[in-house]
Design an enzyme around this catalytic site. Structure first.
Site, PDB file in Angstrom:
ATOM      1  N   GLY A 112       0.949  -1.201   0.073  1.00 37.59           N
ATOM      2  CA  GLY A 112      -0.140  -0.053  -0.021  1.00 37.59           C
ATOM      3  C   GLY A 112       0.680   1.101   0.022  1.00 37.59           C
ATOM      4  O   GLY A 112       2.143   1.276  -0.630  1.00 37.59           O
ATOM      5  N   LEU A 167      -4.599  -5.459  -4.140  1.00 40.28           N
ATOM      6  CA  LEU A 167      -3.346  -4.652  -4.315  1.00 40.28           C
ATOM      7  C   LEU A 167      -2.070  -4.992  -4.041  1.00 40.28           C
ATOM      8  O   LEU A 167      -1.984  -5.923  -2.912  1.00 40.28           O
ATOM      9  CB  LEU A 167      -3.740  -3.479  -3.262  1.00 40.28           C
ATOM     10  CG  LEU A 167      -2.741  -2.390  -3.318  1.00 40.28           C
ATOM     11  CD1 LEU A 167      -2.692  -1.554  -4.529  1.00 40.28           C
ATOM     12  CD2 LEU A 167      -3.198  -1.435  -2.090  1.00 40.28           C
ATOM     13  N   ASP A 168      -1.193  -5.023  -4.647  1.00 36.23           N
ATOM     14  CA  ASP A 168       0.401  -5.629  -4.349  1.00 36.23           C
ATOM     15  C   ASP A 168       0.373  -7.092  -3.986  1.00 36.23           C
ATOM     16  O   ASP A 168       1.195  -7.541  -3.406  1.00 36.23           O
ATOM     17  CB  ASP A 168       1.086  -4.649  -3.208  1.00 36.23           C
ATOM     18  CG  ASP A 168       0.904  -3.279  -3.725  1.00 36.23           C
ATOM     19  OD1 ASP A 168       1.097  -2.838  -4.770  1.00 36.23           O
ATOM     20  OD2 ASP A 168       0.915  -2.313  -2.481  1.00 36.23           O
ATOM     21  N   ALA A 169      -0.596  -7.711  -4.716  1.00 38.69           N
ATOM     22  CA  ALA A 169      -0.522  -9.184  -4.446  1.00 38.69           C
ATOM     23  C   ALA A 169      -0.213 -10.205  -5.546  1.00 38.69           C
ATOM     24  O   ALA A 169      -0.500 -11.392  -5.697  1.00 38.69           O
ATOM     25  CB  ALA A 169      -1.864  -9.564  -3.612  1.00 38.69           C
TER      26      ALA A 169
END
Lengths: 294, 294, 294, 294
Positions: free
Chosen positions: D211, D237-239
């Site tokens: 994040g 998100l960001d995964a």
């Protein structure tokens, strides 16, 4: 996302006091006392005693607005202490940007990297001009609003070119000259005139692979890491004081062309870090070696 | 936490087929076809074409239980293909542990590291004995249940010592000899007899700082990283094929004693990795360089 | 080669003055002045101003033989300055070896590494005993001449075991406890009693992969580097102040078993470095973060 | 020095055959045989068996001029084999440059880095346009001769902006979209339409510090290394699947501003490497993880 506001705009004005002298008791106290007497606010302090040769190195960064005098006043007030301890010393003002002349040849990676760092306010200096023995990089340089001087080098008679280079460097009032893959060996008189003020990037992990075509040499020897070295230029080729080095892992799969490609990234990093250390007065030279207060 | 159950106990038996030959079309197909014909279950495959010298390298790891023959049967069946492509090749059995003779002097770090890796089942080999020119490390070796041979070297006449070393190495049936900081230069006939089977750890980032006292040399030159190199021993000092290298960052603060200390950790890692590659038949030598299929 | 003569035998006796206090002008001067007044020979000096929270950190190493008083005399003489600047401070004597209790479970790599570093005079401390919840490593420990205490932990009632651990640690007069892959969570009261004196090695790059089986977590997420973290133990699991971290590159080829093997080397290094920093009084804790004057 | 002649001009035309399928005996043989039947000259071959999930991955690079058919002919000839083994597969032509749309916000470092690599022929792709939610980088982009689209994002209603972005990306015929610090979260439908074709650079070592403001998070936690991660964008998100990561060492001396500066260099490297792997068809995605045949 909110706009990125450069932190550099808030960069505080500091004086940098850089000292090298024979080691002895009381130096730190004397200097610290001097600074405390004038209420100097120390933002960074670094010391080093070299026990092998009995030399002492010291760097202070002091908020300029905490001191009651300007840099000349500092010089006068500090001179007696410097004399007492036989110091080699200097005091610099972070707002007096150093003037950096960049020299390059045809390869753009180091030059482009330094120009971008300067352009995005990461390198705190002025770049009065770029000098190159080829014309290839003119447009890139001029886009940055920096004058570009093309000084071709005649391999049969290099003297006129280096006379012109010397003239341009002097005229630019250069504090430091950076050979960003310039690929020409500077003549001895130029090395002497700008001793400890010319930074070169050599594309090997010195002292391995001195001289020409280090990536070819590396490939031939079958090393498992290749590197780059930024160093001050001296008359002896690739033998000057080393400022910074780094390496990257390679394997049997990597052709010489791959070594060249991988090496570029190391060269860029090592040169940019070396120059930054120099610009921030973090490098002290003694006995052909450097103390780097990073 | 539940007890750690060693995964090594489940290590699968494999055959390792290692090939080097002049490059050409159809090699991979021929070999793959051969393996598929016999339902060979390939657990790992690596290829390398060296475009500069037209040589091809290949390594397969095949589950032994998937093949209808033992290792001798494999050799017979594969021989025609090897002949057709002028292969230098070998097939090894992961359950035939290699016999590793360790040689050391007085410094314990590399020896202790290898012994611990062996003792904790991380290095898959037998260690028939340790040979040293000093007696200091006897107790440590014998605690591991390994015979320790003290063979002092008379500096005025080294021949008898090396005759004894040669006898011991032969007697041990050594597949490979590891100079774990042995600090003696092996005589040429020993180098020849065990060509590509003697691994040395040199405490510098070769080709920098060949020979004695590399950390002193490094300190004198003022490098910013120091390293170590594991390589096969050849008659020319520190010039054999490099298997593995690594480095660690140092600074002006580090005395030679600190370099020695920091270097030890790099030496241990680089020697252990180099030996592991060798034990798993991952290293192929050609033109004084290595292909390492890691 | 000549025999290696340990440089540790020449290790100079020093006092280490470690200070943390609210930042302000004149601290360095006052301390330096104090040292100079008594002709203190400073062999190492480090400062740090944390501008975010206005805290100042300082460490001096001073030759003991240059001072006119012993460590108690130093304490008395320095106390007024410490009071004036509201310092948290300590002065330690390099000849007063710290007492380190090692705790381990079944895995030997970290314990063997620390024992070897201690045995070869690389770690300057005493090891009064090793405590383990299993008996596996007894022989290795006892070979080093160190008492080994087997304190099994009953998973249904851990209190008696930790009572015994506490008793042993107190009895040993431990300055610091090292959890060398102990694999048990210490109870809160033990954490409190030995706050900032228990060092743990966690086998991940914190704050990633807190808790159990970090290598499995790492494999599942598909990271390209794995790491290890040495930190002071607090009541919150894996959330204490980080002393040291490092990583190693992995690839899709590496199974979880390979991650475990590769990770061991990082764990050893990171724990040994963290402990060394602690033993040399280089670590200062503030706001759950560390200043490490390496 | 002689002028540097770009080796890229000699880059050989190759076909890249990329395969993922359930593991089994005979796949390699079948594929190798196919290639050998048509005299395919393999310049690079990589395999990987994932033993945990029974999946097999394979990449071949074959000289186009050695094959008797063009890429469509290859597709037809190979289709039966692909069907037999239930392969997910593709064949690409190195001369069909991939079309890369770059997206940026205000920070220039990643964009400038990629543009320079492209401009100096290091990245083998076309860049049909750059899209940004700010106008700051227009001049830099246009100097490279690349169209620049300014698509402001209204924080209260982002849909129109993303509709325009989608239109532009489609119009550009993008093979891959690179978020070079774009700093906006893409809407789910865009993530789905361009699954495994949007590469993001996140300025932390994921999964740490997901994040916003990861450098602030890192500073707060007191980590000793910071990193960056290039990954395929997914709805979470960001995964998404991680392509490449790297780290750089920091210390207590480094303010958040320094972390930002040091992190930039890691971001640039990690994004450029990730993109290169993608462009050369070296990345295979399975189970939210990548196999990278570097």
């Amino acid at each position: 996302m909110a706009a990125f506001v450069s932190f550099w705009s808030f960069r505080m004005r500091t004086f940098r006091l850089v000292i090298a002298c024979p080691d002895g008791v009381g130096i730190v106290a004397k200097v610290s006392n001097f600074l405390a007497t004038y209420n100097g606010w120390i933002t960074e302090a670094s010391h080093h005693s070299d026990n092998h040769n009995g030399w002492f190195f010291m760097r202070h960064e002091i908020r300029a607005d905490s001191l009651p005098f300007d840099i000349d006043g500092f010089r006068q007030a500090f001179a007696p202490i410097a004399k007492q301890f036989s110091m080699e010393w200097r005091i610099t003002d972070s707002e007096q940007k150093k003037r950096v002349v960049l020299m390059a040849s045809r390869e753009s990676h180091c030059l482009a990297d330094l120009l971008h760092r300067w352009h995005s306010d990461e390198l705190d200096c002025d770049i009065p001009c770029v000098i190159s023995n080829h014309n290839d990089l003119r447009s890139m340089v001029e886009w940055h609003g920096i004058p570009f001087h093309h000084v071709p080098v005649n391999p049969l008679d290099k003297a006129p070119a280096f006379a012109e280079v010397t003239r341009l460097v002097r005229e630019a009032g250069a504090d430091v000259v950076v050979l960003a893959r310039y690929m020409q060996i500077l003549p001895p008189d130029l090395c002497q005139e700008f001793a400890q003020r010319v930074i070169n990037i050599h594309h090997s992990f010195l002292p391995s692979f001195i001289g020409a075509k280090p990536y070819h040499q590396a490939s031939l020897r079958g090393v498992k890491l290749i590197g780059a070295t930024s160093h001050y230029v001296t008359e002896e080729l690739d033998a000057g004081p080393i400022i910074e080095q780094d390496v990257v892992r390679i394997s049997h799969r990597d052709s010489i062309e791959e070594l060249v490609r991988l090496g570029k990234d190391v060269e860029k990093m090592v040169l940019a870090r070396g120059l930054r250390y120099h610009l921030e007065d973090r490098v002290l030279v003694h006995n052909n070696k450097t103390v780097v207060f990073d």
